[in-house]
Design an enzyme around this catalytic site. Structure first.
Site, PDB file in Angstrom:
ATOM      1  N   GLU A   6     -21.887  -5.301  74.169  1.00  0.00           N
ATOM      2  CA  GLU A   6     -21.972  -3.934  74.668  1.00  0.00           C
ATOM      3  C   GLU A   6     -20.919  -3.762  75.737  1.00  0.00           C
ATOM      4  O   GLU A   6     -20.637  -4.702  76.497  1.00  0.00           O
ATOM      5  CB  GLU A   6     -23.365  -3.647  75.254  1.00  0.00           C
ATOM      6  CG  GLU A   6     -24.281  -2.996  74.237  1.00  0.00           C
ATOM      7  CD  GLU A   6     -25.699  -2.742  74.724  1.00  0.00           C
ATOM      8  OE1 GLU A   6     -26.455  -2.124  73.980  1.00  0.00           O
ATOM      9  OE2 GLU A   6     -26.054  -3.162  75.836  1.00  0.00           O
ATOM     10  N   ASP A  41     -11.910  -4.769  51.695  1.00  0.00           N
ATOM     11  CA  ASP A  41     -12.585  -4.040  52.757  1.00  0.00           C
ATOM     12  C   ASP A  41     -13.519  -2.969  52.208  1.00  0.00           C
ATOM     13  O   ASP A  41     -13.082  -2.061  51.521  1.00  0.00           O
ATOM     14  CB  ASP A  41     -11.491  -3.395  53.621  1.00  0.00           C
ATOM     15  CG  ASP A  41     -12.043  -2.868  54.919  1.00  0.00           C
ATOM     16  OD1 ASP A  41     -13.271  -2.823  55.072  1.00  0.00           O
ATOM     17  OD2 ASP A  41     -11.232  -2.490  55.777  1.00  0.00           O
ATOM     18  N   HIS A  64     -33.412  -9.475  68.154  1.00  0.00           N
ATOM     19  CA  HIS A  64     -32.462  -8.827  67.248  1.00  0.00           C
ATOM     20  C   HIS A  64     -31.562  -9.841  66.526  1.00  0.00           C
ATOM     21  O   HIS A  64     -31.432  -9.825  65.312  1.00  0.00           O
ATOM     22  CB  HIS A  64     -31.574  -7.832  68.005  1.00  0.00           C
ATOM     23  CG  HIS A  64     -32.342  -6.779  68.763  1.00  0.00           C
ATOM     24  ND1 HIS A  64     -33.566  -6.312  68.361  1.00  0.00           N
ATOM     25  CD2 HIS A  64     -32.044  -6.096  69.903  1.00  0.00           C
ATOM     26  CE1 HIS A  64     -33.992  -5.382  69.215  1.00  0.00           C
ATOM     27  NE2 HIS A  64     -33.086  -5.247  70.155  1.00  0.00           N
ATOM     28  N   LEU A  81     -38.401   5.922  76.002  1.00  0.00           N
ATOM     29  CA  LEU A  81     -38.345   5.506  74.594  1.00  0.00           C
ATOM     30  C   LEU A  81     -38.828   6.646  73.694  1.00  0.00           C
ATOM     31  O   LEU A  81     -38.212   6.960  72.675  1.00  0.00           O
ATOM     32  CB  LEU A  81     -39.209   4.249  74.377  1.00  0.00           C
ATOM     33  CG  LEU A  81     -39.286   3.746  72.937  1.00  0.00           C
ATOM     34  CD1 LEU A  81     -37.931   3.239  72.451  1.00  0.00           C
ATOM     35  CD2 LEU A  81     -40.332   2.628  72.774  1.00  0.00           C
ATOM     36  N   ARG A 129     -17.987  -2.580  72.149  1.00  0.00           N
ATOM     37  CA  ARG A 129     -19.358  -2.453  71.658  1.00  0.00           C
ATOM     38  C   ARG A 129     -19.319  -2.758  70.170  1.00  0.00           C
ATOM     39  O   ARG A 129     -18.637  -2.067  69.390  1.00  0.00           O
ATOM     40  CB  ARG A 129     -19.873  -1.034  71.887  1.00  0.00           C
ATOM     41  CG  ARG A 129     -21.229  -0.833  71.250  1.00  0.00           C
ATOM     42  CD  ARG A 129     -21.929   0.449  71.663  1.00  0.00           C
ATOM     43  NE  ARG A 129     -23.203   0.494  70.954  1.00  0.00           N
ATOM     44  CZ  ARG A 129     -23.398   1.196  69.846  1.00  0.00           C
ATOM     45  NH1 ARG A 129     -22.433   1.923  69.324  1.00  0.00           N
ATOM     46  NH2 ARG A 129     -24.582   1.152  69.237  1.00  0.00           N
ATOM     47  N   LYS A 130     -20.007  -3.797  69.782  1.00  0.00           N
ATOM     48  CA  LYS A 130     -19.914  -4.236  68.396  1.00  0.00           C
ATOM     49  C   LYS A 130     -21.035  -5.200  68.078  1.00  0.00           C
ATOM     50  O   LYS A 130     -21.435  -5.995  68.922  1.00  0.00           O
ATOM     51  CB  LYS A 130     -18.582  -4.968  68.222  1.00  0.00           C
ATOM     52  CG  LYS A 130     -18.136  -5.107  66.781  1.00  0.00           C
ATOM     53  CD  LYS A 130     -17.040  -6.119  66.648  1.00  0.00           C
ATOM     54  CE  LYS A 130     -15.655  -5.515  66.642  1.00  0.00           C
ATOM     55  NZ  LYS A 130     -14.623  -6.505  66.347  1.00  0.00           N
TER      56      LYS A 130
END
Ligand code: BG6
Length: 480
Positions: A222, A394, A246, A17, A337-338
């Site tokens: 992920e 957008d 999260h 980390l 991944r979003k």
């Protein structure tokens, strides 16, 4: 801003980390002038015996070092000193204190105060002993004022009881204003934007409720598995790793009432209230999954029951949200991944265009990658016919804010800890409420009552998750 000597102490300095997140964030702050050479010193502390230069060499490769940064990099590395010692050794922490004090004496001007920031890049099992050591040996004692703060990161316990125990152990030694509990999602640009979007725009104020919103999804995907972190992950699973912290923080920002002001306590009060209004999670509104191949990781037990995917519905018992499902979904080894929030509105009553099959209005906030905010809406299909089509308003950050560098979450959060702003940090009571919500479900999983179904890596996860989504009212929109 406060002046005077600032010591940043990275505990666990040789770990992952620290190398991947903490030091790079510190370097970026340094490059941007937020850490002044004449005030700041950085100390690494860990068990491994290393010289200052050996630590510098270990982290150098993780710091962005385009040509233009070479000079900064050299200067930054010179600010770092290393002290080795174990996490429960008085001598180790006394040596650390000595090194910090020498720095303070050398840098302090008469009017300067001393600020000591302890960053825990450590496993939580050593938090209590490290807190004790700091409290006994390393607190700021300057007559000129200043402070001592600690920065800690999840996992804060494994369930309500263990989290409360850890909170009490730390709470006996440090006051809440000295404790910064990091949830790095709160440092993300679009997460920080949620409060502004919701409360600074007239558009949303009248619509943001059960009369207009049909369902909300908060999704994290992920496209890679646990990748060498199987040992850690298997003990925690996706709910503790992603959802309980999260996604729940994002949920709070979407669902909470307007705070009285932007003061950290006012914002955190509202988060606590909405968490207290969450109803118990129902078994039939949970889908768990584990990707095929997960157990092949040598650090994962062959019979592991740990979910790497979960979808669940949270329901809020209050005037604004009664009846609106909030679907929280997170998974590893999926097809993309979003991370995004998807607010789906109800159908237009008395639809004269008969266009509802094309989809509903949706307001989407894409947290990452390619940050964007967009609204899906129905427009006339350009041309001679009077037909309708789904389109988007957008706001894509890449296009709209070309050249603007979006800071890394850790960079922002570390700066907040130096400035003493706790808005984007988790308060003790908030943490407790978060565990209250998930602990009964986690216990059902831990004792084997609830098992994950397997899914193929690179897929959307178990099909049951999509079925659950539809069951609670989500209508798939085609197009974007
Ligand atoms: C961490 C989790 O907190 O967040 C990881 O422990 C996860 O499992 C990571 O990969 C995701 O963070 P980000 O910022 O890449 O979305």
């Amino acid at each position: 801003p406060e002046t005077g000597c600032l010591s940043i102490i990275v505990l666990g300095a040789s770990g992952d980390l620290a190398k991947k997140k903490t030091f790079p964030a510190l370097f970026n702050l340094y490059r941007q002038g937020f850490l002044q050479s004449n005030e700041v010193h950085i100390f690494g502390y860990a068990r491994t015996k290393l010289s200052d230069d050996q630590l510098r060499d270990r982290i150098r490769g993780f710091l962005s070092h385009g040509k233009e940064y070479t000079e900064d990099l050299t200067k930054f590395l010179q600010l770092i000193k290393y002290v080795s010692g174990s996490y429960d050794s008085a001598e180790g922490f006394q040596a650390l204190d000595k090194a910090i004090s020498e720095h303070e004496v050398s840098k302090n001007s008469a009017e300067g105060s001393s600020r000591r920031l302890f960053y825990f890049a450590l496993p939580p099992s050593v938090y209590p002993s490290v807190c004790k050591m700091i409290k006994h040996h390393c607190m700021n004692r300057s007559d000129l004022g200043g402070w001592t703060r600690i920065v800690v990161e999840k996992p804060f316990g494994k369930d309500l009881a263990s989290a409360e125990k850890l909170s009490s152990q730390i709470g006996e030694l440090f006051d809440e204003p000295q404790i910064y509990r990091i949830d790095h999602y709160l440092g993300k640009e679009l997460v920080q934007n949620l409060l502004v979007l919701r409360f600074a725009n007239r558009f949303f104020l009248p619509l943001w409720n059960r009369d207009n919103i049909d369902n909300v999804q908060i999704v994290f995907r992920e496209d890679f598995g646990t990748d060498g972190r199987g040992g850690y992950f298997d003990e925690y699973g996706i709910i503790r790793d992603i959802i309980q912290n999260h996604l729940l923080q994002v949920f709070c920002l979407i669902a909470m009432e307007k705070p009285i002001s932007l003061k950290p306590e006012h914002i955190r009060d509202e988060k606590v209230k909405v968490l207290q209004s969450v109803l118990p999670i129902k078994n039939e509104e949970v889908v768990l999954g584990q990707y095929e191949g997960y157990r092949e990781d040598p650090t994962v037990p062959d019979n592991s029951n740990t979910p790497t995917f979960a979808t669940m519905v949270l329901r809020i018992h209050n005037e604004r949200w009664e009846g609106v499902p909030f679907v929280l979904k997170a998974g590893k080894a999926l097809n993309s991944r979003k991370a995004e929030v998807r607010v789906q509105f109800k159908d237009v009553p008395g639809d004269i265009f008969r266009c509802q099959k094309q989809g509903r209005n949706e307001f989407v906030i894409r947290l990452q990658p390619l940050e964007a905010i967009y609204m899906k809406l129905t427009v006339k299909q350009p041309g001679l016919e009077m037909s309708t089509v789904q389109s988007e308003l957008d706001l894509s950050y890449r296009q709209r804010y070309q050249g603007v560098v979006i800071p890394e979450a850790y960079e922002r959060l570390i700066l907040d800890t130096i400035r003493g702003d706790q808005q984007h940090f988790v308060r003790r009571d908030e943490l407790k409420e978060a565990w209250e919500i998930f602990t009964p479900l986690l216990h059902r999983i831990d004792n084997g009552e609830f098992k994950p179904t397997s899914y193929k890596p690179g897929s959307r996860g178990p099909a049951e998750a999509d079925e659950l989504l539809q069951k609670v009212g989500y209508v798939q929109t085609h197009g974007y």
